[in-house]
Design a protein around this motif. Sequence first.
Motif, PDB file in Angstrom:
ATOM      1  N   MET A  49       0.610  -1.158  -0.162  1.00 13.94           N
ATOM      2  CA  MET A  49       0.852  -0.592  -0.468  1.00 13.94           C
ATOM      3  C   MET A  49       0.645   1.228  -0.013  1.00 13.94           C
ATOM      4  O   MET A  49       1.795   1.397   0.664  1.00 13.94           O
ATOM      5  CB  MET A  49      -1.323  -0.259   1.502  1.00 13.94           C
ATOM      6  CG  MET A  49      -1.806   1.494   1.432  1.00 13.94           C
ATOM      7  SD  MET A  49      -3.178   1.617   2.584  1.00 13.94           S
ATOM      8  CE  MET A  49      -2.024   2.309   4.260  1.00 13.94           C
ATOM      9  N   GLN A  50       0.736   2.115  -0.188  1.00 15.75           N
ATOM     10  CA  GLN A  50       1.332   3.195  -0.471  1.00 15.75           C
ATOM     11  C   GLN A  50       0.132   5.006  -0.510  1.00 15.75           C
ATOM     12  O   GLN A  50      -0.835   4.529  -1.444  1.00 15.75           O
ATOM     13  CB  GLN A  50       1.178   3.423  -2.207  1.00 15.75           C
ATOM     14  CG  GLN A  50       2.390   4.930  -1.931  1.00 15.75           C
ATOM     15  CD  GLN A  50       4.133   4.752  -3.956  1.00 15.75           C
ATOM     16  OE1 GLN A  50       2.653   4.357  -4.678  1.00 15.75           O
ATOM     17  NE2 GLN A  50       4.259   5.612  -3.515  1.00 15.75           N
ATOM     18  N   ILE A  51       0.851   5.593  -0.001  1.00 19.52           N
ATOM     19  CA  ILE A  51      -0.099   6.879   0.276  1.00 19.52           C
ATOM     20  C   ILE A  51       0.114   8.082  -0.073  1.00 19.52           C
ATOM     21  O   ILE A  51       1.794   7.826   0.576  1.00 19.52           O
ATOM     22  CB  ILE A  51      -0.921   6.824   2.067  1.00 19.52           C
ATOM     23  CG1 ILE A  51      -1.729   5.551   2.304  1.00 19.52           C
ATOM     24  CG2 ILE A  51      -1.373   8.791   1.537  1.00 19.52           C
ATOM     25  CD1 ILE A  51      -2.553   6.460   3.498  1.00 19.52           C
TER      26      ILE A  51
END
Length: 99
Positions: free
Chosen positions: A1-3
């Motif tokens: 996951m990447q924000i």
Amino acid sequence: MQIVEIQDPADEDIAPILQGVMDYGLSQIQGVLPVRKAFHLKVDGRLIGGATVKIHFTKCYLDNMWVDEKYRGNGYGACLLEKVAECAANHACNAIYLT
């Protein structure tokens, strides 16, 4: 996951988020869209203020209200609010929310 944080996002960065919120919201209310209204306040044909509202079911949402600085303090804002309240009453709204 990447924000990913986007500083000063462009409209195209925001659009998919707004569309996702709108799609979800509409799914919860059977697709009934709010009625949008704008009120222009004019003096001698010149736009000096205004307000925008949305009417949704029995709620009125006052999104924006503005009176030109030169005309403030003369009751024009009160007149706009009165018009918004009249609009809300005509649509059988039981509340006006500032947004």
